[in-house]
Enzyme design. Structure first.
Site, PDB file in Angstrom:
ATOM      1  N   GLY A  43       0.880  -1.138  -0.095  1.00 46.19           N
ATOM      2  CA  GLY A  43       0.008   0.045   0.210  1.00 46.19           C
ATOM      3  C   GLY A  43       0.845   1.323  -0.032  1.00 46.19           C
ATOM      4  N   HIS A  49       4.220   1.614  -8.096  1.00 45.57           N
ATOM      5  CA  HIS A  49       3.312   0.512  -7.920  1.00 45.57           C
ATOM      6  C   HIS A  49       2.051   0.394  -9.207  1.00 45.57           C
ATOM      7  CE1 HIS A  49       4.057   1.486  -3.430  1.00 45.57           C
ATOM      8  NE2 HIS A  49       4.469   0.144  -3.578  1.00 45.57           N
ATOM      9  N   SER A 200       9.381   5.505  -3.698  1.00 50.54           N
ATOM     10  CA  SER A 200       9.337   4.798  -2.755  1.00 50.54           C
ATOM     11  C   SER A 200       8.317   5.459  -1.597  1.00 50.54           C
ATOM     12  CB  SER A 200      10.637   4.420  -1.962  1.00 50.54           C
ATOM     13  OG  SER A 200      10.667   3.885  -0.641  1.00 50.54           O
TER      14      SER A 200
END
Ligand code: AMP
Length: 295
Positions: A43, A49, A200
């Site tokens: 998450g 992502h 990140s």
């Protein structure tokens, strides 16, 4: 985009909390010949992502993402409790991507039904105790243990993971091969901020001054890559120069190394450029940053 299209995109993602629920969905897709790609995450999603989800969608008919902050991959004193949990935002980003069919959101008890202390665990080979593993004991065994569980639950044909966590990819590829798991790992390129810093979730631990310096990790790795490409074979000296550059910029390096890309073994003179990888991990303030570049 028309409003009606937006609504369709937002309505596409299914949030699933149970093993039975996700298995039933995936079984349905696979029964009609659909291929399924899986993108596990913890998450606090960023474009790194989402790029994994987009790559997954280009390689399979259906994309399943998961969000689970896995306690067994955090060591004592690491940031498990503080790890950013931003579910509402994450779901909006997933929906906005328009490429994810389902997001698996398990509770801890769903992933570790017998509790954590008594959980069956994967023990990876020695590489898991080198590089990042030397500084985070048990970390990769924890990652492998949760990814193995998630793969058994979701049963995808493709597992998509980021090159940013290069050692993780090499170790999980090894787990999948050694346990003969019916899934193929796809490694996706690292997404970066404009100054080169790898995206990140932990970048949010950087204050403004640290954020300015943070791209030095990428710059130092690029300098290593360029030295090797320029014909320098003294890997130890190359790594030392990068380490010194990091220290001068205020980092506290855990390691900086050139390794063989295929298996992260120490490189020999026979390993040509194209078969190597420069890797580094370094603390900047409260943030532990990692990055790597293929050489
Ligand atoms: P995490 O949520 O940090 O466990 O990461 C989930 C997945 O996203 C892992 O496969 C990571 O390697 C990948 N990932 C994290 N950061 C990036 C990035 N900057 N670019 C591409 N993939 C990433």
């Amino acid at each position: 985009m028309l409003l009606s299209e937006q609504v369709t995109a937002l309505a596409r993602v299914r949030a699933v909390h149970t093993v039975a629920g996700i298995r039933e969905l995936v079984a349905g897709w696979r029964a009609t010949g659909g291929s399924v790609a899986f993108v596990p995450t913890m998450g606090n999603l960023h474009d790194g992502h989402l790029s994994l989800a987009r790559l997954a969608a280009s390689k399979a008919d259906v994309v399943v993402m998961s969000i689970f902050v896995n306690p067994t991959q955090f060591g004592p004193g690491e940031d498990f409790a503080a790890y950013p949990r931003t579910l509402e935002d994450d779901l909006e980003k997933i929906e906005g991507s328009g490429v994810v069919e389902a997001v698996f959101l398990p509770e801890q008890q769903t992933i570790y039904p017998f509790g954590m202390a008594d959980a069956v665990r994967i023990v990876l080979p020695a590489l898991s105790r080198e590089l990042c593993g030397a500084f985070r004991p048990g970390h990769f065994d924890g990652v492998a243990s949760v990814v193995c569980r998630l793969l058994n639950i979701v049963q995808p044909q493709l597992l998509v993971m980021g090159q940013k966590d290069y050692q993780q990819c090499v170790l999980l590829e090894r787990m999948v091969a050694d346990l003969q798991m019916p899934v193929a790992l796809v490694m996706a390129p690292t997404q970066r901020e404009p100054d080169g810093l790898a995206m990140s979730s932990r970048n949010r631990y950087l204050d403004a001054d640290e954020r300015k310096k943070a791209s030095t990790l990428h710059a130092a790795l690029a300098q290593m890559r360029d030295a090797v490409l320029g014909g320098d074979r003294d890997f130890a000296r190359i790594a030392n120069m990068a380490r010194e550059r990091l220290v001068a910029a205020g980092f506290r390096p855990d390691y900086v190394e050139v390794r063989r890309a295929r298996d992260l073994a120490a490189p020999s003179d026979a390993d040509a450029a194209g078969e190597l990888v420069a890797l580094g991990a370094a603390w900047l303030g409260r943030a532990r940053l990692i990055d790597n570049l293929r050489v």
